[in-house]
Motif scaffolding. Structure first.
Motif, PDB file in Angstrom:
ATOM      1  N   ILE A  97       0.784  -1.151  -0.066  1.00  0.00           N
ATOM      2  CA  ILE A  97      -0.082   0.119   0.150  1.00  0.00           C
ATOM      3  C   ILE A  97       1.002   1.418   0.000  1.00  0.00           C
ATOM      4  CG2 ILE A  97      -1.600   1.330   1.440  1.00  0.00           C
ATOM      5  CD1 ILE A  97      -3.187  -1.044   1.986  1.00  0.00           C
ATOM      6  N   VAL A  98       1.979   1.290   0.976  1.00  0.00           N
ATOM      7  CA  VAL A  98       2.690   2.572   0.900  1.00  0.00           C
ATOM      8  C   VAL A  98       3.468   2.639  -0.313  1.00  0.00           C
ATOM      9  CG1 VAL A  98       4.699   3.456   2.238  1.00  0.00           C
ATOM     10  CG2 VAL A  98       3.089   2.009   3.201  1.00  0.00           C
ATOM     11  N   LEU A  99       4.018   1.900  -1.002  1.00  0.00           N
ATOM     12  CA  LEU A  99       4.715   1.791  -2.093  1.00  0.00           C
ATOM     13  C   LEU A  99       3.881   2.166  -3.497  1.00  0.00           C
ATOM     14  CD1 LEU A  99       7.424  -0.817  -1.566  1.00  0.00           C
ATOM     15  CD2 LEU A  99       7.875   1.603  -1.410  1.00  0.00           C
ATOM     16  N   THR A 100       2.509   1.925  -3.387  1.00  0.00           N
ATOM     17  CA  THR A 100       1.759   1.897  -4.471  1.00  0.00           C
ATOM     18  C   THR A 100       1.508   3.533  -4.606  1.00  0.00           C
ATOM     19  OG1 THR A 100       0.813  -0.418  -4.162  1.00  0.00           O
ATOM     20  CG2 THR A 100      -0.759   1.493  -5.482  1.00  0.00           C
ATOM     21  N   TYR A 101       1.341   4.092  -3.342  1.00  0.00           N
ATOM     22  CA  TYR A 101       1.090   5.485  -3.256  1.00  0.00           C
ATOM     23  C   TYR A 101       2.108   6.236  -3.475  1.00  0.00           C
ATOM     24  CZ  TYR A 101       0.342  10.194  -1.026  1.00  0.00           C
ATOM     25  OH  TYR A 101       0.318  11.345  -0.847  1.00  0.00           O
ATOM     26  N   LEU A 102       3.537   6.093  -3.052  1.00  0.00           N
ATOM     27  CA  LEU A 102       4.713   6.843  -3.284  1.00  0.00           C
ATOM     28  C   LEU A 102       5.296   6.780  -4.656  1.00  0.00           C
ATOM     29  CD1 LEU A 102       6.633   5.908   0.052  1.00  0.00           C
ATOM     30  CD2 LEU A 102       5.267   7.940  -0.614  1.00  0.00           C
ATOM     31  N   LEU A 103       5.190   5.566  -5.377  1.00  0.00           N
ATOM     32  CA  LEU A 103       5.644   5.344  -6.783  1.00  0.00           C
ATOM     33  C   LEU A 103       4.617   5.916  -7.785  1.00  0.00           C
ATOM     34  CD1 LEU A 103       7.745   3.891  -5.152  1.00  0.00           C
ATOM     35  CD2 LEU A 103       7.913   2.107  -7.121  1.00  0.00           C
ATOM     36  N   PRO A 104       5.116   6.117  -8.949  1.00  0.00           N
ATOM     37  CA  PRO A 104       3.883   6.454 -10.002  1.00  0.00           C
ATOM     38  C   PRO A 104       3.138   5.400 -10.209  1.00  0.00           C
ATOM     39  CG  PRO A 104       6.177   6.927 -10.830  1.00  0.00           C
ATOM     40  CD  PRO A 104       6.421   6.350  -9.401  1.00  0.00           C
ATOM     41  N   GLU A 105       1.799   5.695 -10.763  1.00  0.00           N
ATOM     42  CA  GLU A 105       0.763   5.016 -10.878  1.00  0.00           C
ATOM     43  C   GLU A 105       1.196   3.740 -11.685  1.00  0.00           C
ATOM     44  OE1 GLU A 105      -2.916   6.474 -11.790  1.00  0.00           O
ATOM     45  OE2 GLU A 105      -2.445   8.366 -11.185  1.00  0.00           O
ATOM     46  N   GLY A 106       0.876   2.433 -11.146  1.00  0.00           N
ATOM     47  CA  GLY A 106       1.128   1.092 -11.811  1.00  0.00           C
ATOM     48  C   GLY A 106       2.547   1.041 -11.807  1.00  0.00           C
ATOM     49  N   LYS A 107       3.365   1.451 -11.197  1.00  0.00           N
ATOM     50  CA  LYS A 107       4.951   1.087 -11.400  1.00  0.00           C
ATOM     51  C   LYS A 107       5.008  -0.013 -10.546  1.00  0.00           C
ATOM     52  CE  LYS A 107       8.957   1.752 -12.577  1.00  0.00           C
ATOM     53  NZ  LYS A 107       9.207   1.938 -14.168  1.00  0.00           N
ATOM     54  N   VAL A 108       4.505  -0.337  -9.263  1.00  0.00           N
ATOM     55  CA  VAL A 108       4.797  -1.380  -8.515  1.00  0.00           C
ATOM     56  C   VAL A 108       4.245  -2.813  -9.463  1.00  0.00           C
ATOM     57  CG1 VAL A 108       4.366  -2.674  -6.284  1.00  0.00           C
ATOM     58  CG2 VAL A 108       4.547  -0.222  -6.399  1.00  0.00           C
ATOM     59  N   SER A 129       3.998  -3.076 -12.604  1.00  0.00           N
ATOM     60  CA  SER A 129       4.790  -3.301 -13.624  1.00  0.00           C
ATOM     61  C   SER A 129       6.195  -4.030 -13.304  1.00  0.00           C
ATOM     62  CB  SER A 129       5.025  -2.126 -14.449  1.00  0.00           C
ATOM     63  OG  SER A 129       5.960  -1.059 -13.759  1.00  0.00           O
ATOM     64  N   LEU A 130       6.713  -3.370 -12.047  1.00  0.00           N
ATOM     65  CA  LEU A 130       8.125  -4.256 -11.623  1.00  0.00           C
ATOM     66  C   LEU A 130       7.581  -5.623 -11.368  1.00  0.00           C
ATOM     67  CD1 LEU A 130       9.518  -1.360  -9.341  1.00  0.00           C
ATOM     68  CD2 LEU A 130      10.129  -1.827 -11.512  1.00  0.00           C
ATOM     69  N   MET A 150       3.000  -7.573 -13.671  1.00  0.00           N
ATOM     70  CA  MET A 150       1.791  -7.798 -13.437  1.00  0.00           C
ATOM     71  C   MET A 150       1.090  -6.757 -14.193  1.00  0.00           C
ATOM     72  SD  MET A 150       1.106  -9.444  -9.884  1.00  0.00           S
ATOM     73  CE  MET A 150       2.309 -10.659  -9.119  1.00  0.00           C
ATOM     74  N   ASP A 151      -0.219  -6.737 -14.586  1.00  0.00           N
ATOM     75  CA  ASP A 151      -1.022  -5.379 -14.873  1.00  0.00           C
ATOM     76  C   ASP A 151      -1.628  -5.239 -13.424  1.00  0.00           C
ATOM     77  OD1 ASP A 151      -2.980  -7.406 -14.262  1.00  0.00           O
ATOM     78  OD2 ASP A 151      -3.961  -7.197 -16.184  1.00  0.00           O
ATOM     79  N   ALA A 152      -2.226  -3.764 -13.646  1.00  0.00           N
ATOM     80  CA  ALA A 152      -2.854  -3.185 -12.325  1.00  0.00           C
ATOM     81  C   ALA A 152      -3.687  -4.138 -11.677  1.00  0.00           C
ATOM     82  CB  ALA A 152      -3.248  -1.679 -12.460  1.00  0.00           C
ATOM     83  N   GLY A 153      -4.698  -4.650 -12.333  1.00  0.00           N
ATOM     84  CA  GLY A 153      -5.823  -5.358 -11.882  1.00  0.00           C
ATOM     85  C   GLY A 153      -5.407  -6.684 -11.401  1.00  0.00           C
ATOM     86  N   THR A 154      -4.396  -7.416 -11.945  1.00  0.00           N
ATOM     87  CA  THR A 154      -3.715  -8.552 -11.299  1.00  0.00           C
ATOM     88  C   THR A 154      -3.052  -8.442 -10.020  1.00  0.00           C
ATOM     89  OG1 THR A 154      -3.723  -9.545 -13.380  1.00  0.00           O
ATOM     90  CG2 THR A 154      -2.524 -10.596 -11.933  1.00  0.00           C
ATOM     91  N   PHE A 155      -2.265  -7.283  -9.973  1.00  0.00           N
ATOM     92  CA  PHE A 155      -1.784  -7.084  -8.897  1.00  0.00           C
ATOM     93  C   PHE A 155      -2.626  -6.611  -7.637  1.00  0.00           C
ATOM     94  CE2 PHE A 155       0.243  -3.563  -6.058  1.00  0.00           C
ATOM     95  CZ  PHE A 155       1.102  -4.068  -5.481  1.00  0.00           C
ATOM     96  N   VAL A 204       7.653  -7.230  -3.141  1.00  0.00           N
ATOM     97  CA  VAL A 204       7.416  -5.997  -3.653  1.00  0.00           C
ATOM     98  C   VAL A 204       8.584  -5.135  -2.983  1.00  0.00           C
ATOM     99  CG1 VAL A 204       5.994  -4.083  -3.072  1.00  0.00           C
ATOM    100  CG2 VAL A 204       4.992  -5.953  -3.554  1.00  0.00           C
ATOM    101  N   GLU A 205       8.950  -5.223  -1.815  1.00  0.00           N
ATOM    102  CA  GLU A 205      10.341  -4.457  -1.315  1.00  0.00           C
ATOM    103  C   GLU A 205      11.416  -4.817  -2.242  1.00  0.00           C
ATOM    104  OE1 GLU A 205      10.689  -5.266   2.804  1.00  0.00           O
ATOM    105  OE2 GLU A 205       8.654  -4.306   3.167  1.00  0.00           O
ATOM    106  N   GLN A 206      11.627  -5.845  -2.510  1.00  0.00           N
ATOM    107  CA  GLN A 206      12.746  -6.163  -3.222  1.00  0.00           C
ATOM    108  C   GLN A 206      12.895  -5.782  -4.756  1.00  0.00           C
ATOM    109  OE1 GLN A 206      15.589  -7.996  -2.213  1.00  0.00           O
ATOM    110  NE2 GLN A 206      16.422  -7.509  -4.031  1.00  0.00           N
ATOM    111  N   VAL A 207      12.000  -5.621  -5.379  1.00  0.00           N
ATOM    112  CA  VAL A 207      11.897  -5.258  -6.722  1.00  0.00           C
ATOM    113  C   VAL A 207      11.832  -3.627  -6.724  1.00  0.00           C
ATOM    114  CG1 VAL A 207      10.817  -7.041  -7.851  1.00  0.00           C
ATOM    115  CG2 VAL A 207       9.254  -5.267  -6.793  1.00  0.00           C
ATOM    116  N   VAL A 208      11.170  -2.931  -5.594  1.00  0.00           N
ATOM    117  CA  VAL A 208      11.167  -1.359  -5.571  1.00  0.00           C
ATOM    118  C   VAL A 208      12.731  -1.314  -5.103  1.00  0.00           C
ATOM    119  CG1 VAL A 208      10.148   0.562  -4.454  1.00  0.00           C
ATOM    120  CG2 VAL A 208       8.758  -1.398  -5.308  1.00  0.00           C
TER     121      VAL A 208
END
Length: 489
Positions: free
Chosen positions: A419-430, A432-433, A436-441, A459-463
């Motif tokens: 949740i934190v990284l989805t807000y801090l990073l650009p939309e859909g970036k987590v 894509s890293l 996955m697409d946004a719906g699957t993630f 999530v923490e590793q790829v970001v």
């Protein structure tokens, strides 16, 4: 012929001679033949005979006493069961009856359990077995009566709550939740401590049926209420123009009275563990869906939120053609003196829409939680406290400035990293890293808190790998490294 000696092979096998008895010990004459045959008796033969007539009479009298006691107990329990489901003096009327008051199930359960533990019954297993046989018929009649009262309530169109929630409960809801509380109280009271195992095993089928009736009466109402509130929380994902209150938040605030009354009636004075967990899960689900929806709300730019105004010339500055000649001491032409510009008050800094809506959602869940009784179940208490603290930390996250090298992100222990990284990073970036697409993630990693915890490490590793060599993301990298080190220690 009769004086013929017995053959040696038919004689008793020889055995070593027993030592002679010491002085003062004499072998009873009744034991002598048995000792010669190799049989040792610890008591005389008359001890193995049938009990005397007096002893048999005492046992028969004890059986008659137990039978008469159980007969009186059965009559008392039949009367208690007949009065147990009588309505009180307050509450709405349904089928010419009022709802069952709180505490009646516990009173009946204490009456039954007291017969197993009071006085000499606590150590007399014979009487306890007789009592167990006696209470079975009244409990069976009680279960049939509860089921008969509950069936028309479940079929009523007023049984399930509807949106928008009315400020008062319907008669069907009040009576159904009262029966659920009665069944839950009686089920808990029939779990008797410090009694033989066969007592609780004999009462276990009745406790299971009472628990099933509690679920049948209370769980559909909780599920319908959860569907209404979660649906409003999910709608927070849609942004609204302007600074007015979000429509979903307005609907939640209007339904807080009806939802609070439903939870109060569901829990009752002394709620069971099952009903406490139902209420806590409802609060946790509403909080979670609201947090995910706010994080996924489309982010409007500052230009769209505060449109630029058309620039106008400053006060006192006129066109060149409007200049006038003013005679001076030295004959030099000067412009008209510019008046002092009045000080313009600075626009107050208003919180962002996300921060304001997160605070409103936190206030709603807090008000709903305060209407519930104090949870005695540890799991329910933990769920409620974590939901409230998570909303408070989400409000803190939304109150931060945009992430940069100069902003330190505080520790958000109760918010999942997804949740934190989805807000801090650009939309859909987590997403894509992770490939996955946004719906699957969202469906795989943000479906609930358990799925977020399962995806947290990935999530923490790829970001962390992505922001390691990016300019302007040092704050996120520091937060991830600090969070990872804290978890490793």
């Amino acid at each position: 012929m009769y004086n013929r000696k017995t053959a040696a092979m038919l004689l008793w096998p020889s055995r070593p001679t027993s030592p002679a008895p010491t002085g003062g010990e004499a072998i009873p004459t009744s034991y002598a033949p048995d000792l010669q045959r190799g049989v040792s008796l610890s008591r005389p033969l008359n001890a193995l005979m049938r009990p005397s007539l007096k002893e048999a009479t005492d046992v028969g009298n004890a059986g008659l006493v137990a039978e008469s006691y159980c007969t009186l107990l059965g009559m008392k329990l039949n009367e208690a069961v007949a009065k147990a489901l009588m309505g009180g003096t307050e509450g709405p009327v349904w089928d010419r009856r009022r709802s069952v008051p709180w505490g009646k199930g516990k009173s009946l359960g204490m009456l039954i359990s007291g017969e197993f533990t009071n006085g000499s019954n606590s150590v007399d297993t014979f009487t306890q077995r007789a009592i167990l046989r006696t209470v079975q018929r009244p409990l069976s009649v009680l279960l049939s009566n509860i089921q008969g009262l509950l069936t028309p309530l479940l079929a009523s169109p007023q049984f399930l709550p509807t949106s928008p929630l009315p400020p008062s409960l319907s008669a069907a809801q009040v009576h159904a939740l009262a029966l659920a509380a009665f069944a839950g109280e009686l089920s808990d009271a029939l779990l008797i401590p410090n009694v033989p195992r066969f007592v609780n095993e004999g009462l276990a089928p009745y406790r299971a049926q009472l628990s099933a009736l509690e679920t049948r009466a209370g769980l559909p109402i909780v599920a319908a209420l959860k569907g209404i509130l979660v649906g409003l929380a999910v709608d927070l994902e849609n942004a609204t123009a302007g600074i007015k209150e979000h429509g979903s938040l307005a609907a939640l605030n209007q339904s807080v009275v009806g939802a609070s009354k439903l939870l109060q009636r569901l829990l009752g004075a002394e709620p069971t563990d099952k009903r406490q967990i139902w209420a806590a899960e409802l609060l946790a689900n509403v909080a979670w869906e609201g947090m995910v929806s706010l994080v996924y709300r489309p982010r409007a730019t500052m230009r769209a939120i505060f449109p630029e105004r058309k620039s106008s010339p400053p006060l006192g500055i006129t066109h060149a053609a409007e200049r006038v000649d003013v005679p001076s001491r030295f004959g030099i032409k000067q412009l008209v003196s510019r008046p002092v510009t009045p000080s313009v008050p600075q626009r107050p800094v208003t919180p962002s829409t996300l921060s304001r809506d997160a605070h409103a959602l936190q206030s709603f869940v807090t008000a709903l939680s305060n209407s519930c009784a104090v949870f005695t179940n540890s799991l329910a208490s933990e769920l409620r406290s974590e939901a409230l603290l998570s909303l408070a930390q989400l409000h803190t996250l939304f109150s931060l400035a945009p992430p940069s090298t100069l902003v330190d992100i505080p520790e958000l222990e109760l918010l999942p990293s997804a949740i934190v990284l989805t807000y801090l990073l650009p939309e859909g970036k987590v997403a894509s890293l992770l490939g996955m697409d946004a719906g699957t993630f969202r469906g795989r990693c943000l479906k609930d808190e358990n799925s977020a915890e399962r995806c947290e490490q990935a999530v923490e590793q790829v970001v962390r790998d992505w922001v390691a060599d990016k300019d302007g993301w040092a704050a996120v990298h520091r937060w991830l490294v600090g969070d990872s080190s804290a978890c490793s220690t």
